[in-house]
Every structure is written in C-alpha cells, then in structure tokens.
Motif scaffolding. Structure first.
Motif, mmCIF file in Angstrom:
data_model
loop_
_atom_site.group_PDB
_atom_site.id
_atom_site.type_symbol
_atom_site.label_atom_id
_atom_site.label_comp_id
_atom_site.label_asym_id
_atom_site.label_seq_id
_atom_site.Cartn_x
_atom_site.Cartn_y
_atom_site.Cartn_z
ATOM 1 N N VAL A 56 0.827 -1.209 0.000
ATOM 2 C CA VAL A 56 0.000 0.000 0.000
ATOM 3 C C VAL A 56 0.860 1.256 0.000
ATOM 4 O O VAL A 56 1.861 1.350 0.704
ATOM 5 C CB VAL A 56 -0.927 0.009 1.238
ATOM 6 N N LYS A 57 0.427 2.222 -0.796
ATOM 7 C CA LYS A 57 1.021 3.560 -0.815
ATOM 8 C C LYS A 57 -0.110 4.537 -0.484
ATOM 9 O O LYS A 57 -1.226 4.389 -0.985
ATOM 10 C CB LYS A 57 1.590 3.849 -2.203
ATOM 11 N N VAL A 58 0.157 5.523 0.358
ATOM 12 C CA VAL A 58 -0.853 6.509 0.748
ATOM 13 C C VAL A 58 -0.456 7.873 0.207
ATOM 14 O O VAL A 58 0.685 8.309 0.377
ATOM 15 C CB VAL A 58 -1.010 6.579 2.280
ATOM 16 N N ILE A 59 -1.413 8.526 -0.436
ATOM 17 C CA ILE A 59 -1.199 9.871 -0.976
ATOM 18 C C ILE A 59 -2.317 10.764 -0.450
ATOM 19 O O ILE A 59 -3.495 10.412 -0.565
ATOM 20 C CB ILE A 59 -1.253 9.878 -2.513
ATOM 21 N N CYS A 60 -1.970 11.909 0.123
ATOM 22 C CA CYS A 60 -2.969 12.886 0.559
ATOM 23 C C CYS A 60 -3.106 13.968 -0.508
ATOM 24 O O CYS A 60 -2.105 14.467 -1.019
ATOM 25 C CB CYS A 60 -2.573 13.515 1.886
ATOM 26 N N THR A 61 -4.339 14.319 -0.825
ATOM 27 C CA THR A 61 -4.580 15.320 -1.861
ATOM 28 C C THR A 61 -4.372 16.738 -1.348
ATOM 29 O O THR A 61 -4.153 17.646 -2.141
ATOM 30 C CB THR A 61 -6.009 15.199 -2.417
ATOM 31 N N GLY A 62 -4.492 16.944 -0.059
ATOM 32 C CA GLY A 62 -4.337 18.284 0.506
ATOM 33 C C GLY A 62 -5.659 18.981 0.743
ATOM 34 O O GLY A 62 -5.743 19.909 1.534
ATOM 35 N N SER A 63 -6.698 18.539 0.044
ATOM 36 C CA SER A 63 -8.042 19.089 0.241
ATOM 37 C C SER A 63 -9.041 18.101 -0.353
ATOM 38 O O SER A 63 -8.657 17.181 -1.070
ATOM 39 C CB SER A 63 -8.183 20.455 -0.426
ATOM 40 N N ASN A 64 -10.310 18.298 -0.060
ATOM 41 C CA ASN A 64 -11.339 17.417 -0.585
ATOM 42 C C ASN A 64 -11.616 17.780 -2.044
ATOM 43 O O ASN A 64 -12.272 18.774 -2.337
ATOM 44 C CB ASN A 64 -12.614 17.517 0.255
ATOM 45 N N LEU A 65 -11.112 16.941 -2.938
ATOM 46 C CA LEU A 65 -11.274 17.191 -4.373
ATOM 47 C C LEU A 65 -12.607 16.698 -4.910
ATOM 48 O O LEU A 65 -12.962 16.989 -6.041
ATOM 49 C CB LEU A 65 -10.145 16.496 -5.149
#
Length: 102
Positions: A56-65
């Motif tokens: 698993v790799k986790v990426i945060c978008t920074g805001s609700n896209l």
C-alpha cells in the motif's frame, strides 16, 4: 495467464474509519499494488496501515477534491496497465483475485 501484478487498486478515502479500511485491505491479494488517496490534508492511520500492508502507498490530496477528481488524482499515479477504483467499504470474496486474467 494471470498477471495480478499488472493491476493497481485505487481506494479513495475521506477520514475513513481504520477498521473499515483495514478490512478492505485484508481482502486484497498482497501481490496487488494499492494506492490509497486520502481526500484531505491528513491520513491519520498512515503509519499503521503502511506497516501492516507492504503493498500500500498513501497519498494525501491536501483538500477534498470530490469523488471524481480524487479518483483521477489516484489514477494519474498508477504505473500498471490496469486499475480498479474501489470504495473502502468493499470486501472482496476470498477467490476474487484468483479469477482475474489480464
């Protein structure tokens, strides 16, 4: 010939409960790459999930896209030929990935 290593699962989350996400990840074959796209600034269970699931790799978008843009964000990071968009509430049956042929 089965090539599940040519598949990436993209799971879009938004502050999803750890148990729900963990149950979903447990049902995915460990040979399959998984990208969790956290649709916020912070993935609160990131270190625990990464220790437990090496695929698993986790990426945060920074805001609700939003749903569509969040999934597209994840799809843009897929390096395999095939991708499967998944909601975190999904739990696969035991033999689901054994039946995939790509």
């Amino acid at each position: 010939m089965k090539k599940i290593n040519n598949l990436t699962v993209v799971i879009l989350t938004y502050l999803t409960n750890e148990k729900i996400l963990s149950d979903c990840l447990k049902s995915i074959d460990r040979k399959i790459k998984v990208i969790i796209v956290e649709n916020s600034k912070k993935f609160k269970n990131k270190s625990h999930i990464l220790r437990k699931f090496s695929n698993v790799k986790v990426i945060c978008t920074g805001s609700n896209l939003g749903y569509g843009k969040g999934n597209n964000y994840g799809l843009s990071r897929v390096k395999t030929d095939y991708a499967l968009i998944l909601n975190p509430e999904i739990i696969f049956e035991k033999n689901f990935f054994k039946n995939i042929k790509t």
